[in-house]
Design an enzyme around this catalytic site. Structure first.
Site, PDB file in Angstrom:
ATOM      1  N   ASP A   7       2.090  12.098   0.196  1.00 26.00           N
ATOM      2  CA  ASP A   7       1.887  11.130   1.271  1.00 26.00           C
ATOM      3  C   ASP A   7       1.069  11.798   2.368  1.00 26.00           C
ATOM      4  O   ASP A   7       1.442  12.875   2.859  1.00 26.00           O
ATOM      5  CB  ASP A   7       3.222  10.649   1.836  1.00 26.00           C
ATOM      6  CG  ASP A   7       4.059   9.909   0.799  1.00 26.00           C
ATOM      7  OD1 ASP A   7       3.474   9.424  -0.188  1.00 26.00           O
ATOM      8  OD2 ASP A   7       5.287   9.839   0.972  1.00 26.00           O
ATOM      9  N   ASP A 128       7.868  -3.037  -1.725  1.00 29.93           N
ATOM     10  CA  ASP A 128       8.750  -2.205  -0.913  1.00 29.93           C
ATOM     11  C   ASP A 128       9.823  -3.098  -0.306  1.00 29.93           C
ATOM     12  O   ASP A 128       9.518  -4.112   0.320  1.00 29.93           O
ATOM     13  CB  ASP A 128       7.954  -1.504   0.189  1.00 29.93           C
ATOM     14  CG  ASP A 128       6.814  -0.670  -0.391  1.00 29.93           C
ATOM     15  OD1 ASP A 128       6.980  -0.142  -1.504  1.00 29.93           O
ATOM     16  OD2 ASP A 128       5.772  -0.555   0.271  1.00 29.93           O
TER      17      ASP A 128
END
Length: 225
Positions: A7, A128
């Site tokens: 990330d 998500d």
């Protein structure tokens, strides 16, 4: 199978708790390619682009060029043009999240254009979920939709799903296997699970469901090898 996550935020690899609190930073991003060399697939996510605060595009392009892995790229890819650009970098899969939705519903027109332009075999849709609802725009906006409600509409535009259990993301408190068991009933397409996964037991349980495990914090903390 375990898929390590890289990330990116501000040109560095980071790990956040529930997408908010940064608890880990790694400056040597390219060193992670060697650290994770035993794994065939990597997820590379541009958190700055996802949150609308900038871009790590040049870094991601170079990661795709150097990596011997299959690289799946996501974060802030919201136009057909940007998806085509990422595909040119050599990304094996393009992860689409927020752009899959418009006005609180599945944006089928955009997804149709996207799948026509790059091919559905290259598209993974990110679902998500926080408190049972889909969250978008860097997890700042919550929709009324639940993943199980939209998967049947999305299947025609993608080759699989990345489903993150945001409630436990970055906490190493374990994920919700019940959440993934329910999703498995909805679709036969590949599902990659993420969010709180920190033990081999969880990885094996997900494998039994036919799912891969995308893991960040537990990999960086050395809890899961």
């Amino acid at each position: 199978m375990i898929i390590p996550c890289i990330d990116l935020q501000g040109g560095r690899a980071v790990q956040l708790v529930r997408g908010r609190k940064r608890v880990l930073t790694i400056d040597d991003v390219f060193g992670l390619l060697d650290r994770f060399k035993a794994y065939p697939i990597l997820h590379v996510i541009d958190l700055d682009a996802a949150m609308g605060r900038g871009s790590n595009a040049k870094l991601i392009e170079e990661l795709c060029r150097r990596a011997k892995h299959q690289v799946r790229v996501g974060g802030g890819i919201r136009t057909v043009a940007s998806a085509k650009k990422v595909a040119r970098w050599g990304a094996e899969k393009i992860i689409i999240g927020s752009a899959a939705f418009k006005n609180g519903a599945v944006d089928q027109k955009f997804l149709q254009r996207l799948s026509t332009a790059v091919g559905k075999k290259k598209i993974i849709v990110a679902l998500d979920s926080q408190n049972g609802r889909i969250v978008i725009l860097g997890w700042k906006q919550r929709l009324q939709l639940r993943p199980a409600e939209v998967i049947p509409q999305l299947e025609r535009y993608c080759c699989g799903f990345l489903c993150t259990y945001v409630d436990h993301e970055g906490t190493m408190q374990g994920t919700s296997l019940d959440f993934y068991r329910e999703l498995r009933k909805i679709t036969k397409l590949p599902i990659t699970a993420a969010g709180g996964i920190h033990t081999q037991r969880e990885v094996r349980a997900l494998e039994k469901l036919g799912m891969d495990a995308a893991v960040g914090m537990a990999m960086y903390r050395g809890k899961l090898k």
